[in-house]
Scaffold this motif. Structure first.
Motif, PDB file in Angstrom:
ATOM      1  N   VAL A 273     -52.572   6.081  20.713  1.00  0.00           N
ATOM      2  CA  VAL A 273     -52.444   4.592  20.965  1.00  0.00           C
ATOM      3  C   VAL A 273     -50.941   4.489  20.866  1.00  0.00           C
ATOM      4  CG1 VAL A 273     -52.618   2.506  20.305  1.00  0.00           C
ATOM      5  CG2 VAL A 273     -54.724   3.939  20.391  1.00  0.00           C
TER       6      VAL A 273
ATOM      7  N   GLY B  79     -53.502   1.673  25.259  1.00  0.00           N
ATOM      8  CA  GLY B  79     -54.191   1.378  24.150  1.00  0.00           C
ATOM      9  C   GLY B  79     -53.933   0.128  23.486  1.00  0.00           C
ATOM     10  N   ARG B  80     -54.819  -0.294  22.730  1.00  0.00           N
ATOM     11  CA  ARG B  80     -54.574  -1.752  21.986  1.00  0.00           C
ATOM     12  C   ARG B  80     -54.969  -1.608  20.574  1.00  0.00           C
ATOM     13  NH1 ARG B  80     -52.601  -2.409  25.697  1.00  0.00           N
ATOM     14  NH2 ARG B  80     -52.874  -3.955  27.677  1.00  0.00           N
ATOM     15  N   GLU B  81     -54.181  -2.552  19.693  1.00  0.00           N
ATOM     16  CA  GLU B  81     -54.461  -2.692  18.430  1.00  0.00           C
ATOM     17  C   GLU B  81     -55.331  -4.077  18.302  1.00  0.00           C
ATOM     18  OE1 GLU B  81     -51.519  -0.610  15.725  1.00  0.00           O
ATOM     19  OE2 GLU B  81     -50.296  -1.542  17.191  1.00  0.00           O
TER      20      GLU B  81
ATOM     21  N   THR C 236     -51.479   7.454  16.223  1.00  0.00           N
ATOM     22  CA  THR C 236     -50.985   6.174  16.738  1.00  0.00           C
ATOM     23  C   THR C 236     -49.295   5.889  16.422  1.00  0.00           C
ATOM     24  OG1 THR C 236     -51.290   3.748  16.514  1.00  0.00           O
ATOM     25  CG2 THR C 236     -51.595   4.711  14.591  1.00  0.00           C
TER      26      THR C 236
ATOM     27  N   HIS D  46     -62.121  -0.135  17.991  1.00  0.00           N
ATOM     28  CA  HIS D  46     -62.535   1.023  18.577  1.00  0.00           C
ATOM     29  C   HIS D  46     -62.004   2.060  19.234  1.00  0.00           C
ATOM     30  CE1 HIS D  46     -66.449  -1.697  19.750  1.00  0.00           C
ATOM     31  NE2 HIS D  46     -66.294  -1.475  18.753  1.00  0.00           N
ATOM     32  N   GLU D  47     -60.589   1.890  19.236  1.00  0.00           N
ATOM     33  CA  GLU D  47     -59.844   2.880  19.889  1.00  0.00           C
ATOM     34  C   GLU D  47     -60.024   4.331  19.233  1.00  0.00           C
ATOM     35  OE1 GLU D  47     -57.739   3.071  22.303  1.00  0.00           O
ATOM     36  OE2 GLU D  47     -56.967   1.211  22.833  1.00  0.00           O
TER      37      GLU D  47
ATOM     38  N   ASN E 142     -59.335   0.609  10.878  1.00  0.00           N
ATOM     39  CA  ASN E 142     -59.843   1.779  10.966  1.00  0.00           C
ATOM     40  C   ASN E 142     -60.467   2.268   9.528  1.00  0.00           C
ATOM     41  OD1 ASN E 142     -59.100   3.815  13.228  1.00  0.00           O
ATOM     42  ND2 ASN E 142     -57.225   2.500  13.158  1.00  0.00           N
TER      43      ASN E 142
ATOM     44  N   LYS F 111     -56.214  12.249  20.688  1.00  0.00           N
ATOM     45  CA  LYS F 111     -56.022  10.856  21.482  1.00  0.00           C
ATOM     46  C   LYS F 111     -54.917  10.093  20.664  1.00  0.00           C
ATOM     47  CE  LYS F 111     -58.218   6.403  22.513  1.00  0.00           C
ATOM     48  NZ  LYS F 111     -59.265   5.629  22.756  1.00  0.00           N
TER      49      LYS F 111
ATOM     50  N   GLU G 168     -61.064  -4.641  20.652  1.00  0.00           N
ATOM     51  CA  GLU G 168     -60.834  -3.283  21.237  1.00  0.00           C
ATOM     52  C   GLU G 168     -59.798  -2.430  20.579  1.00  0.00           C
ATOM     53  OE1 GLU G 168     -60.654  -6.632  22.324  1.00  0.00           O
ATOM     54  OE2 GLU G 168     -61.606  -6.479  24.344  1.00  0.00           O
ATOM     55  N   GLY G 169     -59.008  -3.049  19.652  1.00  0.00           N
ATOM     56  CA  GLY G 169     -58.333  -2.207  18.680  1.00  0.00           C
ATOM     57  C   GLY G 169     -59.136  -1.218  17.595  1.00  0.00           C
TER      58      GLY G 169
END
Ligand code: NDP
Length: 450
Positions: free
Chosen positions: A225, A430-432, A202, A439-440, A143, A223, A436-437
């Motif tokens: 995760v 959601g993913r980490e 998150t 872009h969350e 992030n 949003k 994929e993680g």
């Protein structure tokens, strides 16, 4: 006050005063300012700062590990490995972030159209104590490299870790406010989640905590995760390498004193090999050295809190009264819970139905592979799963039938910076990690040029 208690000695290590409203407001302002500064900072600079984070973690690994061990009880060896995993993941993302953020061209009827991945602002991270560094870094590294900033509400028993992580980012060159620690109670999170500067939330923790935070985030349209609990199946079919499966089962269940979301919580074994598998895991469990986590010879430390040990004991006693056989262990004192083995566990027992977050291994017999898969799926959770067989074609087919966020064949479930990590069902969404993680919490922005 937030109190850190050494789970092995039960001594109070430190007490921390919660942040005031004014301090929280200051942190939000700094986080927002740092986000604006990061927007103006070339990616190359952010990469260099992240490499500095990695080198600082490596240089001070023993000090960080000691803090982890003192606050939550895992062995110093495990704690050091955790700190080094954070460092190597920082290096991995620093190396690969440019390709992860590369705009993706898409052919449409425009002259040119593409997707651009852009940061959004401050992300609130609510994190647990079981991997007090790794859970935080696996959110923070991608992030922050991508340009978001982080505000951490850590579990209230690991405030020392929380502040030490903040210090690492502060000393590595990132603008002040890029990563901040927030000492607040979970009851006081609503105004923070509601704040317009917070762009996402998150959480890693229990399913009830996840539901509560998701409801709150939903109220303010943020949003989320969620990486929640698990009751991972560890399936051993009769054609598996039994010795390797037993060794990995024990490691997968007992590491971190069993307190991992992806621990091998339900060993589902085909009936022909149950006696041999039981004998082998019993031998391995008997060899474990439980005790002082600071000692090199200790293979398993205490659990993190006495209430967690008490709850595990309740699950154990209920399962025994429901008909499970206690093969080994079953005793505890304070946070020190002996490695424990139950056999004859069935799908109506507590140890099958609930997540067990401690050193309790259970053997569940399956008549055949179809029943093994059915038992594996007979849970509200769906985080990880492991499948042991020497027939890799069969494994690939069976893997599609398991309801989980990952399937590891002939290996232990683990998180890895290169692979997406997350669950289905009550284990969250959601993913980490990985692309994929990363872009969350980014704005996946379509750009259309005519
Ligand atoms: P929790 O899920 O309660 O705590 C995890 C984090 O969430 C902590 O920072 C906690 O803060 C926070 N939190 C808890 N409730 C709320 C809420 N309503 N709103 C906002 N934040 C909240 O875990 P516990 O420590 O109580 O452990 C209980 C069980 O949770 C374990 O036995 C295990 O089953 C599961 N668990 C799963 C983990 C995983 O890796 N998926 C990690 C830890 C626990 P605070 O400490 O201040 O309460």
């Amino acid at each position: 006050m937030f109190t850190s208690i050494n789970p092995f000695t039960q001594e109070t290590i430190a007490e921390y005063t919660p942040h005031t409203q004014a301090e929280i407001e200051q942190k939000l302002q700094r986080g927002e300012r740092a986000y604006r500064q990061l927007l103006e900072t070339p990616l190359e600079q952010r990469r260099q700062w992240m490499m500095q984070v990695a080198s600082s973690l490596r240089k001070n690994a023993t000090a960080h590990a000691t803090l982890i061990t003192q606050e939550m009880g895992k062995t110093l060896k495990e704690a050091k490995a955790e700190v080094l995993k954070c460092a190597s993941s920082a290096e991995y993302f620093a190396e690969h972030i440019a390709e992860m953020l590369e705009p993706r061209p898409i052919q449409s009827d425009a002259y040119k159209s593409y997707v651009s991945y852009e940061p959004k602002g401050i992300i609130l991270a609510i994190m647990p104590w079981n991997f007090p560094y790794w859970q935080v870094f696996r959110f923070a590294i991608p992030n922050i490299l991508a340009g978001n900033t982080g505000l951490l509400k850590h579990a209230s028993n690991v405030s020392g870790c929380s502040l030490a992580i903040e210090q690492v980012f502060m000393e590595s060159g990132f603008p002040e406010g890029t990563f901040q620690s927030l000492l607040v109670s979970s009851k006081d999170l609503e105004p923070i989640v509601a704040d317009p500067r917070i762009q996402g939330v998150t959480l890693t923790g229990s399913t009830p905590a996840g539901k509560s935070v998701a409801a709150l985030a939903g109220k303010y349209l943020k949003k989320t995760v969620l990486e929640l609990g698990g009751s991972d199946p560890f399936i051993v079919l009769k054609d598996a390498d039994l010795e390797a499966a037993a060794k990995t089962a024990v490691q997968g269940r007992m590491q971190n004193a069993g307190q991992s979301c992806i621990a091998a919580k339900r060993w589902i074994v085909e009936k022909e090999i149950v006696p041999a598998f039981t004998a082998e895991v019993r031998r391995l469990l008997e060899n474990m050295q439980q005790g002082d986590p600071m000692q090199d010879t200790t293979s398993m430390g205490p659990m993190a809190r006495t209430d967690l040990a008490e709850d595990l004991d309740r699950q154990l006693q209920e399962s025994i009264s429901q008909g499970a056989r206690l093969e080994l262990g079953g005793t505890y004192e304070g946070c020190n819970f002996a490695p424990t083995l139950l056999t004859g566990v069935t799908n109506d027992m507590t140890a099958f139905k609930e997540e067990t977050f401690g050193p309790l291994a259970v053997i569940i017999e399956a008549a055949n592979e179809d029943e093994a898969i059915a038992l594996a799926n007979e849970t509200d959770f769906g985080l990880g799963s492991a499948l042991w067989t020497s027939d890799l074609d069969k494994a690939a087919h069976l893997a599609t039938r398991i309801e989980s966020g990952n399937v590891f064949i002939n290996a232990m479930v683990r998180s890895d910076a290169r692979l997406p990590f997350g669950g289905v069902k009550q284990s969250g969404y959601g993913r980490e990690l990985s692309l994929e993680g990363t872009h969350e919490f980014l704005n996946v922005k379509t750009v259309y040029i005519q």
